[in-house]
Design a protein around this motif. Structure first.
Motif, PDB file in Angstrom:
ATOM      1  N   ASN A  12       0.850  -1.186   0.000  1.00  0.00           N
ATOM      2  CA  ASN A  12       0.000   0.000   0.000  1.00  0.00           C
ATOM      3  C   ASN A  12       0.883   1.233   0.000  1.00  0.00           C
ATOM      4  OD1 ASN A  12      -2.392  -1.384   0.021  1.00  0.00           O
ATOM      5  ND2 ASN A  12      -2.578  -1.375   2.243  1.00  0.00           N
ATOM      6  N   THR A  55       0.973   5.368   0.354  1.00  0.00           N
ATOM      7  CA  THR A  55       0.234   6.547   0.767  1.00  0.00           C
ATOM      8  C   THR A  55       0.761   7.732  -0.020  1.00  0.00           C
ATOM      9  OG1 THR A  55      -0.052   5.667   2.993  1.00  0.00           O
ATOM     10  CG2 THR A  55      -0.347   8.032   2.712  1.00  0.00           C
ATOM     11  N   TYR A  56      -0.139   8.419  -0.689  1.00  0.00           N
ATOM     12  CA  TYR A  56       0.241   9.588  -1.473  1.00  0.00           C
ATOM     13  C   TYR A  56      -0.163  10.859  -0.735  1.00  0.00           C
ATOM     14  CZ  TYR A  56       1.092   6.537  -5.466  1.00  0.00           C
ATOM     15  OH  TYR A  56       1.588   5.576  -6.308  1.00  0.00           O
ATOM     16  N   ASN A  57       0.643  11.894  -0.932  1.00  0.00           N
ATOM     17  CA  ASN A  57       0.366  13.198  -0.339  1.00  0.00           C
ATOM     18  C   ASN A  57       0.549  14.285  -1.388  1.00  0.00           C
ATOM     19  OD1 ASN A  57      -0.001  12.567   2.558  1.00  0.00           O
ATOM     20  ND2 ASN A  57       2.073  11.789   2.348  1.00  0.00           N
TER      21      ASN A  57
END
Length: 114
Positions: free
Chosen positions: A3, A5-7
């Motif tokens: 997984n 996580t994009y920001n």
């Protein structure tokens, strides 16, 4: 499968400027779409504009009075980047500070990622 996580970040100044432009154009609930498109001397360019819809596959980042939508193709290229609005002696404009950029062209309008 890992997984990820994009920001994506936006400065207060950028948010205020987008809100001002949206108000001038009678856009009540602005969705700012940011895309990375192939082109330019170094391989990629940014494209930005208002949109009416958010796609199911978009990454959406919410700020007071503003949603920023980024498509699946573009997101890895702008992960952890920051949208800002800067003023200088030549005027003002939006800029994206992107930690993923490994090179830019001489005119500064396109970039490459490693």
């Amino acid at each position: 499968m890992q997984n990820v996580t994009y920001n994506f970040f936006a400065t207060e100044r950028a948010i205020q400027e987008v809100a001002r432009i949206a108000k001038e154009n009678n856009i009540e609930e602005p969705i700012l779409r940011i895309r990375v498109v192939p082109g330019g001397c170094s391989g990629f360019q940014y494209a930005m504009g208002f949109d009416d819809t958010i796609e199911e596959t978009d990454f959406v980042f919410e700020y007071p009075g503003l949603k920023i939508a980024i498509d699946q193709f573009s997101m890895p290229y702008v992960n952890n980047a920051e949208l800002d609005y800067v003023m200088d002696f030549m005027g003002g404009g939006f800029t994206i500070r992107n930690p993923n950029v490994t090179g830019t062209c001489g005119c500064g309008n396109s970039f490459s990622c490693g």
